[in-house]
Each structure stands twice: as structure tokens, then as C-alpha cells.
Design a protein around this motif. Structure first.
Motif, PDB file in Angstrom:
ATOM      1  N   ASN A  18       0.890  -1.074   0.107  1.00  0.00           N
ATOM      2  CA  ASN A  18       0.106  -0.065  -0.154  1.00  0.00           C
ATOM      3  C   ASN A  18       0.533   1.416  -0.142  1.00  0.00           C
ATOM      4  N   CYS A  43      10.718 -13.014   4.825  1.00  0.00           N
ATOM      5  CA  CYS A  43      11.183 -13.559   6.235  1.00  0.00           C
ATOM      6  C   CYS A  43      10.907 -12.382   7.255  1.00  0.00           C
ATOM      7  N   VAL A  97      11.777  -9.481  10.054  1.00  0.00           N
ATOM      8  CA  VAL A  97      12.950  -8.528  10.130  1.00  0.00           C
ATOM      9  C   VAL A  97      14.004  -9.254  11.220  1.00  0.00           C
TER      10      VAL A  97
HETATM   11  C1  LIG Z   1      -0.421  -3.731   9.527  1.00  0.00           C
HETATM   12  S1  LIG Z   1       0.328  -4.499   8.254  1.00  0.00           S
HETATM   13  C2  LIG Z   1       0.957  -2.989   7.571  1.00  0.00           C
HETATM   14  C3  LIG Z   1       1.038  -3.177   5.932  1.00  0.00           C
HETATM   15  C4  LIG Z   1       1.726  -2.060   5.228  1.00  0.00           C
HETATM   16  N1  LIG Z   1       2.848  -1.795   5.788  1.00  0.00           N
HETATM   17  C5  LIG Z   1       0.781  -0.843   5.098  1.00  0.00           C
HETATM   18  O1  LIG Z   1       1.251   0.567   5.408  1.00  0.00           O
HETATM   19  O2  LIG Z   1      -0.185  -1.153   4.779  1.00  0.00           O
HETATM   20  C6  LIG Z   1       1.664  -4.982   9.042  1.00  0.00           C
HETATM   21  C7  LIG Z   1       2.482  -5.976   8.168  1.00  0.00           C
HETATM   22  O3  LIG Z   1       3.957  -6.469   9.013  1.00  0.00           O
HETATM   23  C8  LIG Z   1       4.180  -7.806   8.623  1.00  0.00           C
HETATM   24  N2  LIG Z   1       4.721  -8.424   9.595  1.00  0.00           N
HETATM   25  C9  LIG Z   1       4.685  -9.013  10.767  1.00  0.00           C
HETATM   26  N3  LIG Z   1       5.486  -9.378  11.429  1.00  0.00           N
HETATM   27  C10 LIG Z   1       6.526  -9.186  10.899  1.00  0.00           C
HETATM   28  C11 LIG Z   1       7.911  -9.340  10.963  1.00  0.00           C
HETATM   29  N4  LIG Z   1       8.455  -9.948  12.177  1.00  0.00           N
HETATM   30  N5  LIG Z   1       8.862  -8.730  10.086  1.00  0.00           N
HETATM   31  C12 LIG Z   1       8.382  -8.083   9.153  1.00  0.00           C
HETATM   32  N6  LIG Z   1       7.138  -7.897   8.806  1.00  0.00           N
HETATM   33  C13 LIG Z   1       6.309  -8.570   9.643  1.00  0.00           C
HETATM   34  C14 LIG Z   1       2.804  -8.462   8.396  1.00  0.00           C
HETATM   35  O4  LIG Z   1       2.680  -9.619   7.668  1.00  0.00           O
HETATM   36  C15 LIG Z   1       1.942  -7.316   7.815  1.00  0.00           C
HETATM   37  O5  LIG Z   1       2.045  -7.527   6.260  1.00  0.00           O
END
Ligand SMILES: C[S@@+](CC[C@H](N)C(=O)[O-])C[C@H]1O[C@@H](n2cnc3c(N)ncnc32)[C@H](O)[C@@H]1O
Length: 141
Positions: free
Chosen positions: A73, A117, A119
Motif C-alpha cells: 500500500n 522473512c 525482520v
Molecule cells: C498492519 S500490516 C502493514 C502493511 C503495510 N506496511 C501498510 O502500510 O499497509 C503489518 C505487516 O507487517 C508484517 N509483519 C508481521 N510480522 C513481521 C516481522 N516480524 N517482520 C516483518 N514484517 C512483519 C505483516 O505480515 C503485515 O504485512
């Protein structure tokens, strides 16, 4: 209730596709349901347009780590004249098609590396060239 209905839908689709073996992979059902939630809720982008989010994304430049891009997004908000490379770190593989479509639409396909993966998986990040001092910006929306 919306979340429960998405999980139920993902569960029944997985069982139809893979049989009862799908029940042994709850993480895949969760990934499918949460991806559908973010992909089908178009309101996030419109809401964020009323906040500081677009101006934050526009100043991310150089080598950028985008933490959790979800369906991509934020991709349309980058100023492509600033961006050298973006590493999208996203553990949920269900977002790949949506991210690819957005990259194609906004001309960033050859500068965006999607890494499947979390972070915290520093070995995977290091293998991709993300090491101390290698980034100019981290974007986490
Ligand atoms: C609330 S969504 C935000 C999506 C996007 N950043 C946006 O602005 O629309 C949070 C995202 O973080 C990812 N996520 C969850 N745990 C994570 C991790 N440990 N490392 C990286 N990303 C992660 C989720 O899969 C999800 O896609």
C-alpha cells in the motif's frame, strides 16, 4: 466477526484444496486470512492520505528497508527519483502477487527486492546484503 469470517473462509478453502492436511498448517490459514483483510480493505490508503503518511514515504530515499509492506500500500507513495533500492521484508507470502502488481504499475519492479522473512531473521537479511550501515532509511507504516 469480520476477522473470524475471513479465517473461516480461508480454512474452508484450504481444506477443499488440500484436504484434512490443511488443518496441520494453521499458519498458512492465518496468512491467507490476514492477507485478504489487508488486500480487500481499500479504506487504509484513503485514510492514510489524510495523515502524515504520504509525506513520510516520499522522503524515504537511497537504500530503503520497508518493514512489513503487506499488500504494497505504500509503493505508489515513493518518490522514485530518490529511491536506489527497496528491500521489502514480509513474512507473509500471500502478499507477493499484490506487491508485484503495484511494483509494475509504479515502475519500481527492478528496484524492489521482496524478501520473505521476518525482520528478526538477520541471517537471511545479511545474505541479501542488508548489513550494518547498508541502509539509508527504514520505512515502517
Ligand atoms: C498492519 S500490516 C502493514 C502493511 C503495510 N506496511 C501498510 O502500510 O499497509 C503489518 C505487516 O507487517 C508484517 N509483519 C508481521 N510480522 C513481521 C516481522 N516480524 N517482520 C516483518 N514484517 C512483519 C505483516 O505480515 C503485515 O504485512
Amino acid at each position: 466477526m469480520f476477522s473470524i469470517s475471513l479465517h473461516w473462509e480461508a480454512l474452508t478453502q484450504a481444506v477443499r484444496r488440500d484436504g484434512l492436511a490443511a488443518l496441520g498448517r494453521p499458519g498458512q490459514i492465518r496468512d491467507a486470512a490476514s492477507a485478504k483483510l489487508l488486500i480487500t480493505s481499500g479504506n487504509f490508503i484513503a485514510y492514510e492520505d489524510t495523515t502524515i503518511v504520504p509525506s513520510l514515504v516520499q522522503v524515504a530515499g537511497g537504500v530503503v528497508l520497508e518493514l512489513g509492506p503487506g499488500p504494497g500500500n505504500q509503493i505508489h507513495r515513493y518518490d522514485t527519483s530518490f529511491v536506489e533500492r527497496i528491500y521489502g521484508i514480509e513474512p507473509n507470502p500471500q502478499f507477493k502477487d499484490a506487491i508485484d502488481a503495484s511494483l509494475d504499475k509504479h515502475g519500481l519492479r527492478d528496484r524492489y527486492t521482496l524478501i520473505a522473512c521476518g525482520v528478526e531473521d538477520s541471517d537471511v537479511l545479511r545474505a541479501a546484503g542488508i548489513t550494518e550501515g547498508s541502509l539509508d532509511a527504514v520505512l515502517c507504516i
